[in-house]
Motif scaffolding. Structure first.
Motif, mmCIF file in Angstrom:
data_model
loop_
_atom_site.group_PDB
_atom_site.id
_atom_site.type_symbol
_atom_site.label_atom_id
_atom_site.label_comp_id
_atom_site.label_asym_id
_atom_site.label_seq_id
_atom_site.Cartn_x
_atom_site.Cartn_y
_atom_site.Cartn_z
ATOM 1 N N GLY A 30 0.824 -1.208 0.000
ATOM 2 C CA GLY A 30 0.000 0.000 0.000
ATOM 3 C C GLY A 30 0.855 1.253 0.000
ATOM 4 O O GLY A 30 0.547 2.248 -0.649
ATOM 5 N N ASN A 52 2.718 -6.334 -4.738
ATOM 6 C CA ASN A 52 1.274 -6.340 -4.968
ATOM 7 C C ASN A 52 0.766 -7.480 -5.852
ATOM 8 O O ASN A 52 -0.359 -7.954 -5.645
ATOM 9 N N LYS A 57 -3.678 -12.087 -0.784
ATOM 10 C CA LYS A 57 -4.792 -11.196 -0.443
ATOM 11 C C LYS A 57 -5.972 -11.932 0.197
ATOM 12 O O LYS A 57 -7.046 -11.370 0.349
ATOM 13 N N LEU A 73 -6.285 -6.257 2.428
ATOM 14 C CA LEU A 73 -6.462 -4.863 2.802
ATOM 15 C C LEU A 73 -7.153 -4.757 4.157
ATOM 16 O O LEU A 73 -7.959 -5.600 4.531
ATOM 17 N N ASN A 104 -8.498 1.470 2.743
ATOM 18 C CA ASN A 104 -8.660 0.860 1.420
ATOM 19 C C ASN A 104 -7.331 0.618 0.721
ATOM 20 O O ASN A 104 -7.280 -0.086 -0.299
ATOM 21 N N THR A 107 -2.324 -2.550 3.832
ATOM 22 C CA THR A 107 -2.341 -4.004 3.906
ATOM 23 C C THR A 107 -2.043 -4.459 5.329
ATOM 24 O O THR A 107 -1.547 -3.693 6.160
#
Length: 327
Positions: A30, A52, A57, A73, A104, A107
């Motif tokens: 992030g 990323n 995730k 997130l 938003n 992480t």
């Protein structure tokens, strides 16, 4: 900000190999804290490793409890039905932090790694042992309203700024760390460190390691959890004091309890002695006040943060009252 090389990684193995090859490299996801620090010349990595694209995730159940990938997130976890129903303490803590826009972007791994918001750490014109070892701690005799009262040293009194970290300590989370040669799992309570005589080191992550997962074991706190955050304004402010409280109840009897505080130490501060006192006791104002008194043993203030010596125990009591539904 100095010039730097940007490397985008497509696999976990390539990322940890790059960390092994380039000791000065920093991982970016992030980037909400790292880029800030780079702009202010507090940190100056020569290489940024963008992770990323990595498959980290996820949020899913396991035999151990719930497993959360390092790239999940903050907003994803806070709004996830599993987290809200089974681990509401974590959801509450995340939603108390930063702003919706930052949640938003931020992480899990990045939130764990964020650095102190001590104003002297960010001001490169001022001495700071965390930024430049052996230069001195300006906060000791300066404006230290936001600073620590537990586990401090004569070289640093900065605090860990994360709300998420406080909840993870209370929930007995574990962290999986991976290097090019091995993988290891450590208790979340052991991940961050007190300043001691090496305040430049925030945690026990090795330079060639990256965070891949956070594991939270199953618990019975979901009906009796509360995250209290006392701050100067309701939104986008760091904690003066925060308390994560989780209770497993049998009627009014406390079968198990977990307590942790934020805004008070260089690491999320677990209240083990207060937990031991409350286990097996009846949920009551009197017992909560005694637990808060026990929790404050060893606390030390530095002038501008003297108010925390009164605010902290009252916050512990309030969090316990809310968690037990006595208030």
């Amino acid at each position: 900000m100095i010039n730097f090389d940007y490397i985008r990684m497509g696999s976990i193995s390539s990322a940890v190999k790059a960390l092994d090859k380039f000791p000065d490299a920093k991982i970016i996801a992030g980037g909400s804290n790292l880029i800030d620090l780079m702009k202010r010349n507090v940190m100056a990595p020569t290489k940024l490793i963008d992770i990323n694209p990595l498959p980290l995730k996820y949020i899913h159940t396991t035999k151990q409890g719930v497993q959360i990938g390092a790239l999940a997130l903050n907003s994803q976890a806070a709004d996830h039905e599993l987290i809200k129903t089974k681990y509401p303490l974590l959801s509450m803590a995340i939603n108390a932090g930063a702003s919706a826009q930052l949640r938003n972007m931020a992480t899990f791994g990045g939130n764990m790694m964020q650095r102190t918001r001590c104003s002297y750490f960010y001001d490169t014109t001022m001495p700071c042992n965390k930024r430049e070892p052996n230069s001195g701690c300006s906060a000791l005799t300066g404006i230290n309203r936001m600073h620590g009262i537990f586990g401090t040293s004569d070289v640093c009194i900065a605090v860990n700024p994360s709300d998420m970290n406080v909840a993870l300590v209370a929930l007995d989370a574990k962290v999986i760390l991976k290097s090019a040669k091995k993988e290891r799992t450590i208790a979340f309570a052991d991940f961050h460190k007190l300043a001691g005589d090496s305040p430049q080191l925030d945690n026990h992550l090795q330079k060639n390691e990256m965070i891949t997962d956070i594991i939270i074991p199953e618990n019975q706190f979901y009906n009796n959890s509360y995250y209290l955050k006392v701050r100067d304004r309701h939104s986008y402010a760091f904690a003066l004091i925060s308390v994560a409280a989780g209770l497993e109840m049998d009627g009014q009897n406390i079968k198990k309890v977990r307590l942790a505080m934020g805004g008070v130490a260089h690491k999320p501060w677990r209240l083990y002695d207060a937990e031991n006192f409350l286990q097996g006791k009846t949920a009551s104002l009197q017992n909560f006040e005694e637990a808060a008194k026990i929790a404050m043993k060893g606390a030390k203030s530095y002038g501008h943060n003297d108010f925390k010596l009164a605010l902290a125990p009252s916050s512990i009591v309030e969090a316990l009252l809310k968690a037990s539904h006595l208030s």
